[in-house]
Design a protein around this motif. Structure first.
Motif, PDB file in Angstrom:
ATOM      1  N   ILE A   4       0.938  -1.131   0.111  1.00 39.11           N
ATOM      2  CA  ILE A   4      -0.272  -0.123   0.167  1.00 39.11           C
ATOM      3  C   ILE A   4       1.093   1.301   0.158  1.00 39.11           C
ATOM      4  CG2 ILE A   4      -1.699   1.184   1.351  1.00 39.11           C
ATOM      5  CD1 ILE A   4      -2.739  -1.424   2.620  1.00 39.11           C
ATOM      6  N   PRO A   5       0.777   1.955  -1.098  1.00 40.21           N
ATOM      7  CA  PRO A   5       1.503   3.254  -0.973  1.00 40.21           C
ATOM      8  C   PRO A   5       1.456   4.320   0.227  1.00 40.21           C
ATOM      9  CG  PRO A   5      -0.052   3.406  -2.568  1.00 40.21           C
ATOM     10  CD  PRO A   5      -0.316   2.126  -2.007  1.00 40.21           C
ATOM     11  N   THR A   6       2.447   4.883   0.506  1.00 35.91           N
ATOM     12  CA  THR A   6       2.300   5.907   1.626  1.00 35.91           C
ATOM     13  C   THR A   6       2.262   7.160   1.175  1.00 35.91           C
ATOM     14  OG1 THR A   6       3.886   4.309   3.053  1.00 35.91           O
ATOM     15  CG2 THR A   6       3.506   6.611   3.924  1.00 35.91           C
ATOM     16  N   PRO A   7       1.062   7.849   1.503  1.00 34.87           N
ATOM     17  CA  PRO A   7       1.099   9.128   0.786  1.00 34.87           C
ATOM     18  C   PRO A   7       2.105  10.110   1.336  1.00 34.87           C
ATOM     19  CG  PRO A   7      -0.834   8.858   2.186  1.00 34.87           C
ATOM     20  CD  PRO A   7      -0.054   7.561   2.053  1.00 34.87           C
ATOM     21  N   PRO A   8       2.548  11.211   0.416  1.00 35.95           N
ATOM     22  CA  PRO A   8       3.388  12.187   1.001  1.00 35.95           C
ATOM     23  C   PRO A   8       2.898  13.037   2.357  1.00 35.95           C
ATOM     24  CG  PRO A   8       2.572  12.979  -1.002  1.00 35.95           C
ATOM     25  CD  PRO A   8       2.058  11.518  -0.644  1.00 35.95           C
ATOM     26  N   ALA A   9       3.647  13.174   3.241  1.00 33.43           N
ATOM     27  CA  ALA A   9       3.420  14.217   4.419  1.00 33.43           C
ATOM     28  C   ALA A   9       3.123  15.439   4.046  1.00 33.43           C
ATOM     29  CB  ALA A   9       4.761  14.121   5.337  1.00 33.43           C
ATOM     30  N   GLU A  10       1.851  16.035   4.615  1.00 29.49           N
ATOM     31  CA  GLU A  10       1.269  17.307   4.455  1.00 29.49           C
ATOM     32  C   GLU A  10       2.106  18.320   5.299  1.00 29.49           C
ATOM     33  OE1 GLU A  10      -2.969  17.985   3.267  1.00 29.49           O
ATOM     34  OE2 GLU A  10      -2.865  18.392   5.313  1.00 29.49           O
ATOM     35  N   PRO A  11       2.494  19.353   4.733  1.00 28.17           N
ATOM     36  CA  PRO A  11       3.292  20.628   5.600  1.00 28.17           C
ATOM     37  C   PRO A  11       2.353  20.799   7.047  1.00 28.17           C
ATOM     38  CG  PRO A  11       3.148  20.863   3.382  1.00 28.17           C
ATOM     39  CD  PRO A  11       2.364  20.035   3.479  1.00 28.17           C
ATOM     40  N   GLN A  12       3.205  21.017   8.089  1.00 22.04           N
ATOM     41  CA  GLN A  12       2.394  21.516   9.290  1.00 22.04           C
ATOM     42  C   GLN A  12       2.352  22.760   9.060  1.00 22.04           C
ATOM     43  OE1 GLN A  12       1.214  18.999  11.767  1.00 22.04           O
ATOM     44  NE2 GLN A  12       1.714  17.877   9.930  1.00 22.04           N
ATOM     45  N   ASP A  13       1.297  23.221   8.662  1.00 22.74           N
ATOM     46  CA  ASP A  13       1.547  24.738   8.117  1.00 22.74           C
ATOM     47  C   ASP A  13      -0.217  25.034   8.118  1.00 22.74           C
ATOM     48  OD1 ASP A  13       2.127  27.205   7.202  1.00 22.74           O
ATOM     49  OD2 ASP A  13       2.187  26.627   5.137  1.00 22.74           O
ATOM     50  N   SER A  14      -0.370  26.296   8.667  1.00 22.05           N
ATOM     51  CA  SER A  14      -1.842  26.763   8.883  1.00 22.05           C
ATOM     52  C   SER A  14      -2.171  27.609   7.549  1.00 22.05           C
ATOM     53  CB  SER A  14      -2.371  27.620  10.310  1.00 22.05           C
ATOM     54  OG  SER A  14      -3.539  28.158  10.234  1.00 22.05           O
ATOM     55  N   PRO A  15      -3.418  27.133   6.933  1.00 22.36           N
ATOM     56  CA  PRO A  15      -3.918  28.108   5.755  1.00 22.36           C
ATOM     57  C   PRO A  15      -4.238  29.577   6.135  1.00 22.36           C
ATOM     58  CG  PRO A  15      -4.701  26.080   5.760  1.00 22.36           C
ATOM     59  CD  PRO A  15      -4.115  25.944   7.078  1.00 22.36           C
ATOM     60  N   ASP A  16      -4.448  29.783   7.294  1.00 22.50           N
ATOM     61  CA  ASP A  16      -5.062  30.995   7.917  1.00 22.50           C
ATOM     62  C   ASP A  16      -3.685  31.815   7.918  1.00 22.50           C
ATOM     63  OD1 ASP A  16      -7.515  30.218   8.523  1.00 22.50           O
ATOM     64  OD2 ASP A  16      -7.073  29.750  10.260  1.00 22.50           O
ATOM     65  N   THR A  17      -2.604  31.436   7.831  1.00 23.62           N
ATOM     66  CA  THR A  17      -1.369  32.575   7.641  1.00 23.62           C
ATOM     67  C   THR A  17      -1.152  33.096   6.341  1.00 23.62           C
ATOM     68  OG1 THR A  17       0.191  30.987   7.015  1.00 23.62           O
ATOM     69  CG2 THR A  17      -0.056  31.166   9.409  1.00 23.62           C
ATOM     70  N   TYR A  18      -1.848  32.636   5.391  1.00 24.79           N
ATOM     71  CA  TYR A  18      -1.738  33.173   4.036  1.00 24.79           C
ATOM     72  C   TYR A  18      -2.832  34.293   3.667  1.00 24.79           C
ATOM     73  CZ  TYR A  18       1.361  29.248   3.418  1.00 24.79           C
ATOM     74  OH  TYR A  18       2.290  28.180   3.619  1.00 24.79           O
ATOM     75  N   VAL A  19      -3.665  34.350   4.401  1.00 21.26           N
ATOM     76  CA  VAL A  19      -4.894  35.154   4.199  1.00 21.26           C
ATOM     77  C   VAL A  19      -4.395  36.729   4.366  1.00 21.26           C
ATOM     78  CG1 VAL A  19      -7.351  36.085   5.054  1.00 21.26           C
ATOM     79  CG2 VAL A  19      -6.689  33.611   4.823  1.00 21.26           C
ATOM     80  N   GLY A  20      -4.664  37.477   3.396  1.00 25.04           N
ATOM     81  CA  GLY A  20      -4.399  38.859   3.337  1.00 25.04           C
ATOM     82  C   GLY A  20      -2.840  39.103   2.786  1.00 25.04           C
ATOM     83  N   LEU A  21      -2.105  38.371   2.348  1.00 26.65           N
ATOM     84  CA  LEU A  21      -0.885  38.145   1.581  1.00 26.65           C
ATOM     85  C   LEU A  21      -1.149  38.338  -0.002  1.00 26.65           C
ATOM     86  CD1 LEU A  21       1.207  35.440   3.168  1.00 26.65           C
ATOM     87  CD2 LEU A  21       1.310  37.587   3.727  1.00 26.65           C
ATOM     88  N   ASP A  22      -0.177  39.202  -0.547  1.00 24.88           N
ATOM     89  CA  ASP A  22      -0.225  39.403  -2.077  1.00 24.88           C
ATOM     90  C   ASP A  22      -0.262  37.808  -2.601  1.00 24.88           C
ATOM     91  OD1 ASP A  22       0.445  40.543  -4.699  1.00 24.88           O
ATOM     92  OD2 ASP A  22       2.216  39.031  -4.309  1.00 24.88           O
ATOM     93  N   SER A  23      -1.065  37.386  -3.677  1.00 23.30           N
ATOM     94  CA  SER A  23      -0.938  36.092  -4.020  1.00 23.30           C
ATOM     95  C   SER A  23       0.126  35.461  -4.426  1.00 23.30           C
ATOM     96  CB  SER A  23      -2.049  36.156  -5.187  1.00 23.30           C
ATOM     97  OG  SER A  23      -1.945  36.835  -6.349  1.00 23.30           O
ATOM     98  N   ASP A  24       1.163  36.322  -5.042  1.00 21.72           N
ATOM     99  CA  ASP A  24       2.721  35.795  -5.673  1.00 21.72           C
ATOM    100  C   ASP A  24       3.258  35.435  -4.649  1.00 21.72           C
ATOM    101  OD1 ASP A  24       1.791  35.834  -8.195  1.00 21.72           O
ATOM    102  OD2 ASP A  24       2.322  37.956  -8.605  1.00 21.72           O
ATOM    103  N   ALA A  25       3.518  36.433  -3.552  1.00 26.01           N
ATOM    104  CA  ALA A  25       4.293  36.055  -2.262  1.00 26.01           C
ATOM    105  C   ALA A  25       3.565  34.958  -1.652  1.00 26.01           C
ATOM    106  CB  ALA A  25       4.024  37.330  -1.433  1.00 26.01           C
ATOM    107  N   ALA A  26       2.331  34.717  -1.549  1.00 30.87           N
ATOM    108  CA  ALA A  26       1.734  33.564  -0.727  1.00 30.87           C
ATOM    109  C   ALA A  26       1.855  32.266  -1.621  1.00 30.87           C
ATOM    110  CB  ALA A  26       0.257  33.896  -0.578  1.00 30.87           C
ATOM    111  N   GLU A  27       1.875  32.267  -2.774  1.00 31.67           N
ATOM    112  CA  GLU A  27       2.220  31.139  -3.466  1.00 31.67           C
ATOM    113  C   GLU A  27       3.838  30.706  -3.187  1.00 31.67           C
ATOM    114  OE1 GLU A  27       2.253  29.095  -7.884  1.00 31.67           O
ATOM    115  OE2 GLU A  27       1.133  30.677  -7.540  1.00 31.67           O
ATOM    116  N   ARG A  28       4.534  31.437  -3.458  1.00 30.34           N
ATOM    117  CA  ARG A  28       6.180  31.449  -3.037  1.00 30.34           C
ATOM    118  C   ARG A  28       6.215  30.682  -1.719  1.00 30.34           C
ATOM    119  NH1 ARG A  28       6.604  36.042  -5.802  1.00 30.34           N
ATOM    120  NH2 ARG A  28       7.180  37.194  -3.884  1.00 30.34           N
ATOM    121  N   LEU A  29       5.691  31.423  -0.771  1.00 31.64           N
ATOM    122  CA  LEU A  29       5.937  31.081   0.608  1.00 31.64           C
ATOM    123  C   LEU A  29       5.514  29.592   0.780  1.00 31.64           C
ATOM    124  CD1 LEU A  29       6.611  31.844   3.556  1.00 31.64           C
ATOM    125  CD2 LEU A  29       4.518  32.917   3.830  1.00 31.64           C
TER     126      LEU A  29
END
Length: 71
Positions: A4-29
């Motif tokens: 059974i394949p093991t899915p890749p780990a998901e980053p331990q990161d809160s999506p809320d930290t991106y709200v309000g950022l410029d879209s290009d900067a948010a994507e890079r981050l």
């Protein structure tokens, strides 16, 4: 039987930290923090709701992230 394949780990990161950022900067981050897929969407865009590990979704209004969620 194949293993059974093991899915890749998901980053331990809160999506809320991106709200309000410029879209290009948010994507890079997001990519720097380990998200394999970053999807920017206009408000009201019709999308499928399947969950994809490692994907971060941004709703972008006037060039800024107004909402962010995993999957």
């Amino acid at each position: 039987m194949a293993p059974i394949p093991t899915p890749p780990a998901e980053p331990q990161d809160s999506p809320d930290t991106y709200v309000g950022l410029d879209s290009d900067a948010a994507e890079r981050l997001a990519r720097e923090r380990g998200w394999s897929t970053v999807r920017s969407l206009a408000p009201g865009t019709v999308i499928t709701m399947e969950y994809r590990v490692g994907r971060l979704n941004f709703e972008v209004k006037d060039g800024r992230v107004s909402r962010a969620w995993k999957g």
